[in-house]
Design a protein around this motif. Sequence first.
Motif, PDB file in Angstrom:
ATOM      1  N   PHE A  11     -54.066 -10.312  -0.185  1.00 26.34           N
ATOM      2  CA  PHE A  11     -54.331 -10.341  -1.623  1.00 26.34           C
ATOM      3  C   PHE A  11     -53.044 -10.591  -2.397  1.00 26.34           C
ATOM      4  N   ALA A  12     -51.981  -9.900  -2.024  1.00 31.48           N
ATOM      5  CA  ALA A  12     -50.699 -10.084  -2.707  1.00 31.48           C
ATOM      6  C   ALA A  12     -50.200 -11.504  -2.534  1.00 31.48           C
ATOM      7  N   LYS A  13     -50.392 -12.066  -1.376  1.00 31.47           N
ATOM      8  CA  LYS A  13     -49.942 -13.440  -1.114  1.00 31.47           C
ATOM      9  C   LYS A  13     -50.708 -14.445  -1.981  1.00 31.47           C
ATOM     10  N   VAL A  14     -51.986 -14.188  -2.180  1.00 35.01           N
ATOM     11  CA  VAL A  14     -52.826 -15.125  -2.917  1.00 35.01           C
ATOM     12  C   VAL A  14     -52.548 -15.090  -4.416  1.00 35.01           C
ATOM     13  N   VAL A  15     -52.392 -13.910  -5.003  1.00 36.77           N
ATOM     14  CA  VAL A  15     -52.295 -13.815  -6.461  1.00 36.77           C
ATOM     15  C   VAL A  15     -50.873 -13.937  -6.999  1.00 36.77           C
ATOM     16  N   THR A  16     -49.878 -13.907  -6.136  1.00 38.51           N
ATOM     17  CA  THR A  16     -48.495 -13.983  -6.584  1.00 38.51           C
ATOM     18  C   THR A  16     -48.108 -15.438  -6.830  1.00 38.51           C
ATOM     19  N   PHE A  17     -47.414 -15.669  -7.916  1.00 43.68           N
ATOM     20  CA  PHE A  17     -46.934 -17.019  -8.213  1.00 43.68           C
ATOM     21  C   PHE A  17     -45.770 -17.329  -7.279  1.00 43.68           C
ATOM     22  N   SER A  18     -45.974 -18.268  -6.379  1.00 41.27           N
ATOM     23  CA  SER A  18     -44.960 -18.628  -5.406  1.00 41.27           C
ATOM     24  C   SER A  18     -44.842 -20.148  -5.356  1.00 41.27           C
ATOM     25  N   PRO A  19     -43.796 -20.706  -5.946  1.00 41.61           N
ATOM     26  CA  PRO A  19     -43.630 -22.164  -5.901  1.00 41.61           C
ATOM     27  C   PRO A  19     -43.619 -22.710  -4.475  1.00 41.61           C
ATOM     28  N   ARG A  20     -43.077 -21.944  -3.521  1.00 38.41           N
ATOM     29  CA  ARG A  20     -43.047 -22.404  -2.122  1.00 38.41           C
ATOM     30  C   ARG A  20     -44.464 -22.546  -1.575  1.00 38.41           C
ATOM     31  N   GLU A  21     -45.309 -21.543  -1.835  1.00 34.31           N
ATOM     32  CA  GLU A  21     -46.704 -21.602  -1.366  1.00 34.31           C
ATOM     33  C   GLU A  21     -47.451 -22.770  -2.011  1.00 34.31           C
ATOM     34  N   ILE A  22     -47.217 -22.967  -3.306  1.00 35.16           N
ATOM     35  CA  ILE A  22     -47.877 -24.071  -4.004  1.00 35.16           C
ATOM     36  C   ILE A  22     -47.408 -25.403  -3.437  1.00 35.16           C
ATOM     37  N   ARG A  23     -46.107 -25.534  -3.207  1.00 38.35           N
ATOM     38  CA  ARG A  23     -45.547 -26.767  -2.631  1.00 38.35           C
ATOM     39  C   ARG A  23     -46.148 -27.040  -1.252  1.00 38.35           C
ATOM     40  N   ASN A  24     -46.279 -26.005  -0.430  1.00 36.90           N
ATOM     41  CA  ASN A  24     -46.869 -26.173   0.904  1.00 36.90           C
ATOM     42  C   ASN A  24     -48.334 -26.584   0.812  1.00 36.90           C
ATOM     43  N   ALA A  25     -49.066 -26.013  -0.122  1.00 37.17           N
ATOM     44  CA  ALA A  25     -50.479 -26.362  -0.295  1.00 37.17           C
ATOM     45  C   ALA A  25     -50.621 -27.808  -0.749  1.00 37.17           C
ATOM     46  N   VAL A  26     -49.724 -28.261  -1.621  1.00 38.76           N
ATOM     47  CA  VAL A  26     -49.766 -29.637  -2.107  1.00 38.76           C
ATOM     48  C   VAL A  26     -49.440 -30.609  -0.974  1.00 38.76           C
ATOM     49  N   LYS A  27     -48.540 -30.223  -0.071  1.00 38.47           N
ATOM     50  CA  LYS A  27     -48.181 -31.085   1.064  1.00 38.47           C
ATOM     51  C   LYS A  27     -49.351 -31.277   2.025  1.00 38.47           C
ATOM     52  N   ASP A  28     -50.301 -30.329   2.053  1.00 37.20           N
ATOM     53  CA  ASP A  28     -51.423 -30.393   2.984  1.00 37.20           C
ATOM     54  C   ASP A  28     -52.454 -31.456   2.622  1.00 37.20           C
ATOM     55  N   VAL A  29     -52.397 -32.000   1.407  1.00 37.69           N
ATOM     56  CA  VAL A  29     -53.419 -32.956   0.969  1.00 37.69           C
ATOM     57  C   VAL A  29     -52.790 -34.302   0.651  1.00 37.69           C
ATOM     58  N   GLU A  30     -53.629 -35.334   0.646  1.00 37.94           N
ATOM     59  CA  GLU A  30     -53.177 -36.700   0.379  1.00 37.94           C
ATOM     60  C   GLU A  30     -53.724 -37.186  -0.957  1.00 37.94           C
ATOM     61  N   GLY A  31     -52.976 -38.016  -1.647  1.00 38.91           N
ATOM     62  CA  GLY A  31     -53.426 -38.639  -2.885  1.00 38.91           C
ATOM     63  C   GLY A  31     -53.029 -37.844  -4.115  1.00 38.91           C
ATOM     64  N   PHE A  32     -52.789 -38.594  -5.199  1.00 34.21           N
ATOM     65  CA  PHE A  32     -52.348 -37.963  -6.445  1.00 34.21           C
ATOM     66  C   PHE A  32     -53.376 -36.977  -6.986  1.00 34.21           C
ATOM     67  N   ASN A  33     -54.641 -37.393  -7.065  1.00 36.50           N
ATOM     68  CA  ASN A  33     -55.672 -36.522  -7.640  1.00 36.50           C
ATOM     69  C   ASN A  33     -55.818 -35.224  -6.850  1.00 36.50           C
ATOM     70  N   ALA A  34     -55.819 -35.325  -5.537  1.00 33.33           N
ATOM     71  CA  ALA A  34     -55.946 -34.124  -4.710  1.00 33.33           C
ATOM     72  C   ALA A  34     -54.731 -33.221  -4.880  1.00 33.33           C
ATOM     73  N   LYS A  35     -53.544 -33.805  -4.883  1.00 39.09           N
ATOM     74  CA  LYS A  35     -52.326 -33.012  -5.048  1.00 39.09           C
ATOM     75  C   LYS A  35     -52.312 -32.323  -6.414  1.00 39.09           C
ATOM     76  N   PHE A  36     -52.684 -33.059  -7.465  1.00 36.63           N
ATOM     77  CA  PHE A  36     -52.704 -32.493  -8.815  1.00 36.63           C
ATOM     78  C   PHE A  36     -53.730 -31.358  -8.908  1.00 36.63           C
ATOM     79  N   ALA A  37     -54.915 -31.566  -8.333  1.00 41.98           N
ATOM     80  CA  ALA A  37     -55.962 -30.544  -8.384  1.00 41.98           C
ATOM     81  C   ALA A  37     -55.534 -29.282  -7.631  1.00 41.98           C
ATOM     82  N   VAL A  38     -54.904 -29.449  -6.472  1.00 44.10           N
ATOM     83  CA  VAL A  38     -54.435 -28.286  -5.712  1.00 44.10           C
ATOM     84  C   VAL A  38     -53.316 -27.581  -6.471  1.00 44.10           C
ATOM     85  N   LEU A  39     -52.415 -28.342  -7.061  1.00 47.07           N
ATOM     86  CA  LEU A  39     -51.320 -27.764  -7.845  1.00 47.07           C
ATOM     87  C   LEU A  39     -51.867 -26.898  -8.977  1.00 47.07           C
TER      88      LEU A  39
END
Length: 162
Positions: A11-39
């Motif tokens: 729970f703490a991992k999910v709700v905490t603002f972590s630029p590293r976690e967001i960056r890793n999640a964005v790297k997992d997807v392809e395409g601008f729209n998908a990256k923007f939506a995940v971001l």
Amino acid sequence: MAQPVDTRQQFAKVVTFSPREIRNAVKDVEGFNAKFAVLITRGVGTMACAYLFGVLALVSLPAILIQAGVLTKSDVPNFFTKPGLILIVSWIAQTFLQLVLLSIILVGQRVQSAASDARSAKEFSDTEAVLDALNLNTQGGLTTVLEAVEGKSRRRDSGAME
């Protein structure tokens, strides 16, 4: 037996603002729209964003309380009762957040779900391959290794007897 997952840590991992976690999640997807939506989805789904939205909602509260007769205009700073501020807060809350942000979040959730499904399928495939290689009834894998080891030990034993 597998150890249970400590949900408090997750729970703490999910709700905490972590630029590293967001960056890793964005790297997992392809395409601008998908990256923007995940971001957007990962950024909005944090407690920092919840606090920001809470402050935004409270900014217009004094004007509403004045209109309801709970407070007088002299009870709050003039800035909080300006019509321009109330209109901006209303537009952000009612138009932008509800119409724009909601659809982006839904797309981001679909993208994250598809990425999670792909990771699960890959993990399942890898697990099947490992189990298949460990199966003694399957050609290749562990059977081949055991045959090679037995063959070497037989040759070694027969060479020692001569």
